[in-house]
Design a protein around this motif. Sequence first.
Motif, PDB file in Angstrom:
ATOM      1  N   ASN A 247      29.745  46.259  10.958  1.00  0.00           N
ATOM      2  CA  ASN A 247      29.724  46.679   9.553  1.00  0.00           C
ATOM      3  C   ASN A 247      28.396  47.318   9.181  1.00  0.00           C
ATOM      4  O   ASN A 247      28.354  48.313   8.449  1.00  0.00           O
ATOM      5  N   GLU A 248      27.308  46.727   9.659  1.00  0.00           N
ATOM      6  CA  GLU A 248      25.978  47.226   9.325  1.00  0.00           C
ATOM      7  C   GLU A 248      25.671  48.562   9.993  1.00  0.00           C
ATOM      8  O   GLU A 248      25.074  49.448   9.389  1.00  0.00           O
ATOM      9  N   ILE A 249      26.112  48.719  11.235  1.00  0.00           N
ATOM     10  CA  ILE A 249      25.776  49.954  11.955  1.00  0.00           C
ATOM     11  C   ILE A 249      26.549  51.150  11.398  1.00  0.00           C
ATOM     12  O   ILE A 249      26.086  52.294  11.477  1.00  0.00           O
ATOM     13  N   LYS A 250      27.718  50.888  10.823  1.00  0.00           N
ATOM     14  CA  LYS A 250      28.477  51.965  10.186  1.00  0.00           C
ATOM     15  C   LYS A 250      27.697  52.565   9.016  1.00  0.00           C
ATOM     16  O   LYS A 250      27.757  53.767   8.757  1.00  0.00           O
ATOM     17  N   LYS A 251      26.971  51.694   8.303  1.00  0.00           N
ATOM     18  CA  LYS A 251      26.216  52.138   7.130  1.00  0.00           C
ATOM     19  C   LYS A 251      25.052  53.059   7.494  1.00  0.00           C
ATOM     20  O   LYS A 251      24.531  53.771   6.630  1.00  0.00           O
ATOM     21  N   THR A 252      24.634  53.029   8.745  1.00  0.00           N
ATOM     22  CA  THR A 252      23.437  53.799   9.140  1.00  0.00           C
ATOM     23  C   THR A 252      23.768  55.163   9.732  1.00  0.00           C
ATOM     24  O   THR A 252      22.869  55.954  10.002  1.00  0.00           O
ATOM     25  N   GLU A 253      25.057  55.471   9.961  1.00  0.00           N
ATOM     26  CA  GLU A 253      25.428  56.679  10.698  1.00  0.00           C
ATOM     27  C   GLU A 253      24.860  57.953  10.087  1.00  0.00           C
ATOM     28  O   GLU A 253      24.264  58.780  10.775  1.00  0.00           O
ATOM     29  N   GLU A 254      25.065  58.139   8.781  1.00  0.00           N
ATOM     30  CA  GLU A 254      24.596  59.358   8.122  1.00  0.00           C
ATOM     31  C   GLU A 254      23.078  59.494   8.230  1.00  0.00           C
ATOM     32  O   GLU A 254      22.554  60.573   8.514  1.00  0.00           O
ATOM     33  N   GLU A 255      22.376  58.379   8.001  1.00  0.00           N
ATOM     34  CA  GLU A 255      20.909  58.418   8.049  1.00  0.00           C
ATOM     35  C   GLU A 255      20.417  58.671   9.476  1.00  0.00           C
ATOM     36  O   GLU A 255      19.434  59.386   9.679  1.00  0.00           O
ATOM     37  N   GLU A 256      21.106  58.118  10.454  1.00  0.00           N
ATOM     38  CA  GLU A 256      20.712  58.346  11.852  1.00  0.00           C
ATOM     39  C   GLU A 256      20.893  59.812  12.234  1.00  0.00           C
ATOM     40  O   GLU A 256      20.039  60.389  12.923  1.00  0.00           O
ATOM     41  N   MET A 257      21.972  60.414  11.787  1.00  0.00           N
ATOM     42  CA  MET A 257      22.203  61.832  12.092  1.00  0.00           C
ATOM     43  C   MET A 257      21.150  62.703  11.417  1.00  0.00           C
ATOM     44  O   MET A 257      20.742  63.731  11.955  1.00  0.00           O
ATOM     45  N   ARG A 258      20.717  62.277  10.247  1.00  0.00           N
ATOM     46  CA  ARG A 258      19.704  63.047   9.533  1.00  0.00           C
ATOM     47  C   ARG A 258      18.329  62.918  10.187  1.00  0.00           C
ATOM     48  O   ARG A 258      17.598  63.901  10.337  1.00  0.00           O
ATOM     49  N   ARG A 259      17.977  61.697  10.607  1.00  0.00           N
ATOM     50  CA  ARG A 259      16.651  61.456  11.173  1.00  0.00           C
ATOM     51  C   ARG A 259      16.553  61.790  12.659  1.00  0.00           C
ATOM     52  O   ARG A 259      15.477  62.090  13.158  1.00  0.00           O
ATOM     53  N   TYR A 261      17.417  59.607  15.274  1.00  0.00           N
ATOM     54  CA  TYR A 261      17.186  58.455  16.150  1.00  0.00           C
ATOM     55  C   TYR A 261      17.891  57.217  15.593  1.00  0.00           C
ATOM     56  O   TYR A 261      18.260  57.165  14.420  1.00  0.00           O
ATOM     57  N   SER A 262      18.071  56.225  16.474  1.00  0.00           N
ATOM     58  CA  SER A 262      18.805  55.015  16.119  1.00  0.00           C
ATOM     59  C   SER A 262      17.972  54.121  15.204  1.00  0.00           C
ATOM     60  O   SER A 262      16.793  53.891  15.448  1.00  0.00           O
ATOM     61  N   LEU A 263      18.617  53.593  14.163  1.00  0.00           N
ATOM     62  CA  LEU A 263      17.893  52.832  13.147  1.00  0.00           C
ATOM     63  C   LEU A 263      18.182  51.336  13.165  1.00  0.00           C
ATOM     64  O   LEU A 263      17.447  50.562  12.550  1.00  0.00           O
ATOM     65  N   LEU A 264      19.237  50.916  13.854  1.00  0.00           N
ATOM     66  CA  LEU A 264      19.631  49.514  13.774  1.00  0.00           C
ATOM     67  C   LEU A 264      19.899  48.952  15.172  1.00  0.00           C
ATOM     68  O   LEU A 264      20.555  49.580  15.989  1.00  0.00           O
ATOM     69  N   GLY A 265      19.355  47.759  15.413  1.00  0.00           N
ATOM     70  CA  GLY A 265      19.601  47.088  16.686  1.00  0.00           C
ATOM     71  C   GLY A 265      18.441  46.190  17.070  1.00  0.00           C
ATOM     72  O   GLY A 265      17.393  46.176  16.408  1.00  0.00           O
ATOM     73  N   PRO A 266      18.590  45.424  18.137  1.00  0.00           N
ATOM     74  CA  PRO A 266      17.524  44.520  18.601  1.00  0.00           C
ATOM     75  C   PRO A 266      16.206  45.220  18.914  1.00  0.00           C
ATOM     76  O   PRO A 266      15.154  44.569  18.919  1.00  0.00           O
ATOM     77  N   HIS A 267      16.253  46.524  19.167  1.00  0.00           N
ATOM     78  CA  HIS A 267      15.016  47.259  19.465  1.00  0.00           C
ATOM     79  C   HIS A 267      14.172  47.473  18.203  1.00  0.00           C
ATOM     80  O   HIS A 267      13.058  48.017  18.287  1.00  0.00           O
ATOM     81  N   ARG A 268      14.670  47.006  17.047  1.00  0.00           N
ATOM     82  CA  ARG A 268      13.939  47.142  15.782  1.00  0.00           C
ATOM     83  C   ARG A 268      13.563  45.778  15.195  1.00  0.00           C
ATOM     84  O   ARG A 268      13.163  45.685  14.042  1.00  0.00           O
TER      85      ARG A 268
END
Length: 384
Positions: A247-259, A261-268
């Motif tokens: 659910n959370e990663i779906k919310k980041t798709e537009e912002e990730e495409m704009r920026r 790079y990946s914005l959500l995950g254990p690497h953050r």
Amino acid sequence: MFIKDLILTNFRNYEKEKLQFAPGICIVQGANGQGKSNLLEAIYCLCFGRSFKNYKDSDLVKWERPFYFIQGTVVLQKHPYKMEVGFETGKRRKVVKVNGKVDKKFSLEGNFPVVFFVPEDLEMIRRGPEERRRFIDREICQISALYRDYLIRYNRIIAQKNKILKENIQKKELREMLHVWNRQIVHFGSRIIKIRNEMISIWSSLASRNYACLFQESQLLSISYENCLGIKEITTDIEEIEKTFQNEIKKTEEEEMRRGYSLLGPHREDLLFLLDGREARRFASHGQQRSAIISLKAAQIQFFNDKKEKPLFILDDLFSELDEFRMEQCFSLFKGAEQVFITITRKDNYLEPFLEKFSDFSFFHVSEGKVMELKENGKSRTFC
């Protein structure tokens, strides 16, 4: 667990060294740049098949030599294991063997109870989240081979996803590709989150008790896992974690495409040290921060002791960074270890009162890639 013997060939600044060790405290002394840290790195490589410093294998080969080779005997639960780790520069081929048999996945990883302590760890609270994530991953990987497999797969997927996000691909096609990558990120990332949460919860509980007992501090130490999902209480149900993550990663798709790079995950994610609920990085003194880290290291030793296997404890040039009080608390931890390796630049008087408390200790001198054991009767023996 302890290291019984070790043979180094073309490893770092060692050409050919053969060493024998016993349980107890092993003090490794020498001036800077002589090979003390390299010796400890070799011990770590023997146990885990890789350097703790994230170096490439080619970086570990002695200058202008075609390969490095490490052999040794590790005694685990009273059973000796013949370990071999080697790398050929020309063929870029690495081989790990356990008891003479090639072990591609290094099946014993996750069974070696080793606590490694370097001066950089003392500064972990002050440094950025990347350093704390590296610490988390390094420590959990040596406990769980499964976690390391999840982490390798996850990092590979994140790298591929970021590459795609940076490429000039049409938005519709990019979104379809992201759905594919995100499913894998959710799968492996959820499992990483679950294991991290479980381990950090255990460490926090033990470290809190250690902070009060070892340093008689009135503040309450707690270590908080700042997970990428923003959940205070993570469920143990992997399906629930996956659902929340999806659910959370779906919310980041537009912002990730704009920026790009990946914005959500254990690497953050991050690890937060708190004293009475206040962030230690901002409000604790330098001494309090170091006490918190020592308490965390003690927690790792206790974790292994609870598994009924005394750990190997490795301290690289640590005492030059500690005051006498914290040094004494570090020495009090040694009783929970089967074998301890300590590097020092010189045999100072401060060691004497501490060593008097231990009956089993040996002393090694390192100079220009040569190791000499100093015997109590004044005689010495050079291994070559």
